[in-house]
Design a protein around this motif. Structure first.
Motif, PDB file in Angstrom:
ATOM      1  N   ARG A 204       1.021  -1.126   0.079  1.00 47.21           N
ATOM      2  CA  ARG A 204      -0.008   0.008  -0.020  1.00 47.21           C
ATOM      3  C   ARG A 204       0.747   1.253   0.002  1.00 47.21           C
ATOM      4  O   ARG A 204       0.469   2.406  -0.814  1.00 47.21           O
ATOM      5  CB  ARG A 204      -0.976  -0.015   1.355  1.00 47.21           C
ATOM      6  N   GLN A 205       1.872   1.096   0.894  1.00 46.78           N
ATOM      7  CA  GLN A 205       2.931   2.544   0.868  1.00 46.78           C
ATOM      8  C   GLN A 205       3.792   2.678  -0.385  1.00 46.78           C
ATOM      9  O   GLN A 205       4.131   3.684  -0.736  1.00 46.78           O
ATOM     10  CB  GLN A 205       3.499   2.393   2.533  1.00 46.78           C
ATOM     11  N   GLY A 206       4.237   1.434  -0.829  1.00 49.50           N
ATOM     12  CA  GLY A 206       5.168   1.410  -1.717  1.00 49.50           C
ATOM     13  C   GLY A 206       4.882   0.882  -3.226  1.00 49.50           C
ATOM     14  O   GLY A 206       5.461   0.032  -3.804  1.00 49.50           O
ATOM     15  N   ARG A 207       3.679   1.545  -3.425  1.00 46.94           N
ATOM     16  CA  ARG A 207       3.142   1.198  -4.783  1.00 46.94           C
ATOM     17  C   ARG A 207       4.054   1.300  -6.006  1.00 46.94           C
ATOM     18  O   ARG A 207       4.177   0.732  -7.001  1.00 46.94           O
ATOM     19  CB  ARG A 207       1.852   1.630  -5.055  1.00 46.94           C
ATOM     20  N   VAL A 208       4.970   2.397  -5.567  1.00 45.57           N
ATOM     21  CA  VAL A 208       5.781   2.725  -6.853  1.00 45.57           C
ATOM     22  C   VAL A 208       7.063   1.799  -7.122  1.00 45.57           C
ATOM     23  O   VAL A 208       7.456   1.497  -8.279  1.00 45.57           O
ATOM     24  CB  VAL A 208       6.701   4.359  -6.278  1.00 45.57           C
ATOM     25  N   PHE A 209       7.262   0.822  -6.061  1.00 50.11           N
ATOM     26  CA  PHE A 209       8.170  -0.057  -6.147  1.00 50.11           C
ATOM     27  C   PHE A 209       7.690  -1.380  -6.924  1.00 50.11           C
ATOM     28  O   PHE A 209       8.217  -2.193  -7.850  1.00 50.11           O
ATOM     29  CB  PHE A 209       8.660  -0.583  -4.821  1.00 50.11           C
ATOM     30  N   LEU A 210       6.343  -1.249  -7.098  1.00 51.49           N
ATOM     31  CA  LEU A 210       5.776  -2.343  -7.734  1.00 51.49           C
ATOM     32  C   LEU A 210       5.173  -2.077  -9.190  1.00 51.49           C
ATOM     33  O   LEU A 210       4.597  -2.948  -9.893  1.00 51.49           O
ATOM     34  CB  LEU A 210       4.283  -3.109  -6.912  1.00 51.49           C
ATOM     35  N   GLY A 211       5.516  -0.872  -9.621  1.00 56.13           N
ATOM     36  CA  GLY A 211       4.799  -0.344 -10.876  1.00 56.13           C
ATOM     37  C   GLY A 211       3.323  -0.093 -10.737  1.00 56.13           C
ATOM     38  O   GLY A 211       2.825  -0.354 -11.890  1.00 56.13           O
ATOM     39  N   LEU A 212       2.811  -0.011  -9.558  1.00 56.96           N
ATOM     40  CA  LEU A 212       1.334   0.153  -9.818  1.00 56.96           C
ATOM     41  C   LEU A 212       1.002   1.433  -9.742  1.00 56.96           C
ATOM     42  O   LEU A 212       1.433   2.360  -9.437  1.00 56.96           O
ATOM     43  CB  LEU A 212       0.807  -0.491  -8.202  1.00 56.96           C
ATOM     44  N   PRO A 213      -0.400   1.620 -10.583  1.00 57.08           N
ATOM     45  CA  PRO A 213      -0.691   3.012 -10.620  1.00 57.08           C
ATOM     46  C   PRO A 213      -0.928   3.734  -9.336  1.00 57.08           C
ATOM     47  O   PRO A 213      -1.452   3.160  -8.396  1.00 57.08           O
ATOM     48  CB  PRO A 213      -2.065   2.684 -11.365  1.00 57.08           C
TER      49      PRO A 213
END
Length: 790
Positions: A204-213
């Motif tokens: 939830r906090q690190g969506r940027v690491f997973l390439g999530l929108p």
């Protein structure tokens, strides 16, 4: 309304402005952290370097929160921590941070990072130590929980420190994720649950690491972070593989849970209850499964995935009874006593007529669809063939021409021939219409005849008081079988008169016989009876006792035919035992009298019925039941579970006494009374008078309807032995008096018989009316006006 809308708009704008300021502050903080302008050593030497002051400030670092943030930052600016950086790092790592304390801690860490070069690397190493594996086996639950909380807050702090530039190496997160998703940790359930919650929070906090929108105003800020495509790929791969492993784990745990449910259902079916160990182990597994499912669903939601769907298994509870019966049947092959008391009873309940041997399959509904399809096809073929015949006739008539040189037929006849053909066609059409009308009328007559026959069959139903009659009626019904008639039959069976309890066993036999071919009849009837029982037992109505007894006896009889499941019987019995008062006592006893013995002797239900019977007797001993109810309960209990005692030793009587008893209790009826009187007169009177008198006083042991015959014998003997009739009257009066004095419930039948005997003696003029009235007055007034009344 406009005012409220305006107010809402203002609040929304204020929130947006606040978020915007927060992001701007975070962006500027990141810039300052990435390019720190650290003070030189000369400036730091001007600040307070005393141990006392630095120690006090470091202590404050262990209790970081929003209220103390400004004061703590002022303190940090005023001291020189160059020699105490490691102590400051330790204090920050040991601080117990809540979610609201993360942002103040980030600002304090940013300040220390901008002043001291060695702070950031030391802090990173210190925070990562929290994720090192510990000795989980030696830890207590409280320690595990505190460690899990510490890991969650530390991971949040690390992410926020990365976002603001205090930590620049994003590889530390891939190492953390790889460690959390390691298959080794899945062996320990508590560790798995903790790791799941950590990974959900990270996703939830690190969506940027997973390439999530990413939505919202954070999008521009987070896109500015230098997370490469390869790193995103690694993160996503680790999460997806871990999620697949979790889905497999969840499926296996679901199967284990279902297996335990089936085993528990077997135990409940056999014993009626679960042991504490079984119940606690089931609850533990159920809680573990629910917790795991919630955490996996939370992770799936964080990853923008659909949560795993568990296969529905609605038959677990339903089939448990059958499986239990098959398994217990194998285990317990030695039955101590037969289920049925005699061969006739066994034949009645187990040897049902095979309808397929007497009735064609079409009538049983088994070949109904096939026959209808065949008949429709046959009709189509017939119509096609008839149309072909008509067409061929028309074509032949059209093509055949009359030769001109045929002198056998006059010209006039040739001219009139077409008219005759039209008339013939009209006549044929009329005949066809007549035939159609006749067929329709025949069908209607057939239908009305079937309805009349079925109504007559239902009228004969209450007269089927033997096995042969009900079997014959069952076969006859099959010739009138239809969906409508099945519904009417079920309704007729269900509405058996509440005063005709003797019919219930025969009706149940009919249902059991039809159940082999017509599945809807037993299921519908059982459902109707169950619904009726629930409505009667929940109303708490102290009326309709006969209806309640009819209902429960029907369920009991169907259970003996294995139509109603034993689980239904036990649930009904439990409902009565839960509220063991008033009519529920009668209902429970009637149920036990009907099928209690059967269930007690049936191997699969012996244990559960034994437990129920024990509960019944405990309730009887605890509750203050009246004599009638107490006797009912005892009779029902001992009918199911007869007491273990030695066989009764029959009394040895002299042949003369046996002959007298045979005459009075076996041979005596309205046809043989004259002969019995003659035989009694032939006996040696001096030897037998006293024994004959004793036998006359045991009128309650014969048939109630034959008491008048004993009075008639008394009258006949009095002509030759007058003193005998006087002794009979005296003894009857004495017995009535003794009955009033003792007032025993068990002697009710005997007392009624003696009163009937006195009345019959009056009819035969051995007592006058004054004796009758005195006896009536004695019965009415006895016990009143004395100390016995209280």
């Amino acid at each position: 309304m406009d005012h409220h809308h305006h107010q809402d708009d203002e609040e929304a704008l204020a929130r947006l402005e606040e978020i915007k300021k927060s992001i701007e502050a975070k962006t500027s903080l990141r810039q300052n952290n990435l390019n720190p302008q650290r003070p030189d050593s000369a400036y730091l030497r001007t600040l307070d370097s005393s141990i006392k002051r630095n120690t006090a400030v470091i202590k404050k670092l262990k209790q970081v929160n929003e209220e103390q943030r400004e004061g703590l930052m002022d303190d940090l600016r005023s001291v020189n921590l160059s020699k105490f950086v490691s102590e400051a790092v330790t204090a920050v790592c040991e601080a117990k941070l809540k979610t609201s304390d993360i942002q103040p801690a980030v600002q304090i860490c940013s300040l220390l990072h901008q002043r001291y070069r060695e702070f950031s690397p030391s802090l990173t190493q210190g925070l990562l130590k929290v994720f090192l594996p510990g000795k989980s086996s030696d830890e207590l639950d409280a320690e595990r929980n505190s460690k899990a909380v510490k890991k969650r807050s530390t991971l949040k702090l690390l992410l926020e420190l990365y976002y603001v530039g205090v930590i620049e190496d994003s590889n530390i997160f891939i190492n953390i994720v790889k460690d959390l998703t390691s298959p080794e940790h899945m062996k320990d359930r508590d560790t798995t649950q903790t790791n799941l919650s950590l990974l959900s929070g990270f996703a939830r906090q690190g969506r940027v690491f997973l390439g999530l929108p990413i939505s919202g105003q954070d999008e521009d800020f987070l896109k500015g972070l230098d997370v490469t495509a390869d790193q995103k790929k690694n993160f996503k791969k680790a999460f997806n593989s871990y999620y697949d492993s979790l889905a497999d784990l969840l499926q296996s745990e679901h199967k284990s849970l279902q297996q335990m449910e089936k085993e528990n259902a077997k135990l409940v079916n056999a014993k009626g209850e679960l042991s504490e160990d079984c119940a606690s182990s089931y609850e533990k597994l159920r809680k573990s499964f629910d917790h795991l499912y919630r955490n996996i669903s939370s992770l799936a939601e964080s990853l923008d995935m659909q949560p795993p769907v568990m296969p529905e298994d609605g038959t677990t509870r339903l089939t448990a009874g059958d499986e239990a019966s098959s398994s217990t049947a194998v285990k317990d092959t030695s039955v101590p006593e037969p289920i049925w008391d005699d061969e006739d009873t066994k034949t009645f309940y187990e040897c049902l007529p095979d309808l397929r041997a007497f009735v064609p399959a079409v009538l049983l509904g088994e070949a109904e669809t096939k026959s209808s399809e065949q008949s429709s096809k046959a009709k189509e073929k017939l119509s096609e063939s008839s149309s072909e015949v008509v067409e061929s006739q028309q074509t032949t008539e059209d093509t055949t021409e009359v030769p001109d040189d045929s002198g056998a037929m006059p010209d006039g006849l040739n001219i009139e021939q077409p008219k005759e053909k039209d008339e013939v066609d009209k006549e044929k059409a009329k005949d066809a219409k007549k035939e159609g009308k006749e067929k329709d009328s025949e069908k209607e007559k057939g239908k009305s005849l079937d309805v009349a026959n079925f109504e007559r069959l239902l009228q004969r139903l209450p007269g089927c008081v033997s096995r042969d009659l009900i079997d014959q009626l069952t076969v006859e019904y099959c010739y009138l079988n239809s969906k409508t008639n099945r519904k009417k039959l079920v309704k007729a069976l269900f509405n058996v008169s509440r005063t005709s309890l003797e019919l219930i066993a025969y009706y149940s036999r009919m249902v059991a016989t039809l159940a082999t071919c017509m599945k809807d009849i037993p299921s519908t009837l059982v459902q109707m009876l169950e619904d009726e029982f629930n409505s009667l037992v929940h109303k708490k109505d102290q009326m309709k006792i006969e209806t309640k007894i009819r209902n429960i006896r029907f369920i009991g009889e169907l259970c003996k035919f294995k139509i109603a499941p034993s689980g239904l019987v036990f649930s009904c019995l439990k409902a009565c035992l839960d509220d063991f008062s008033h009519h529920n006592i009668d209902v429970a006893c009637n149920l036990l009298e009907t099928c209690g013995r059967f269930l007690y002797r049936f191997p699969e239900t012996t244990l559960r019925m034994t437990n129920m019977l024990d509960i019944l007797m405990r309730l009887k001993n605890v509750k203050n039941l009246d004599p009638r109810q107490s006797t009912l309960v005892e009779n029902a209990y001992y009918l199911c579970k007869p007491p273990e005692r030695s066989a009764r030793i029959s009394k040895v009587r002299p042949p003369l006494h046996q002959y007298i008893r045979k005459l009075l209790f076996s041979d005596l009826d309205k046809d043989s009374i004259t002969n019995v009187l003659k035989q009694l007169r032939k006996l040696p009177w001096s030897e037998c008078e006293l024994y004959i008198l004793n036998c006359f006083m045991k009128v309650h042991k014969g048939k109630y309807g034959q008491i008048h015959l004993i009075a008639s014998l008394t009258s006949g003997l009095s002509r030759h032995h007058e003193e005998f009739a006087v002794a009979v009257v005296d003894q009857v009066m004495e017995e009535i008096r003794v009955g009033l004095e003792l007032n025993e419930y068990g002697a009710q039948q005997k007392r009624l018989a003696h009163l009937r005997f006195l009345g019959e003696l009056y009819n035969y003029e051995h007592v006058d009316s004054s004796v009758i009235f005195e006896t009536l007055y004695l019965i009415i007034s006895y016990g009143y006006g004395t100390s016995e009344v209280s």
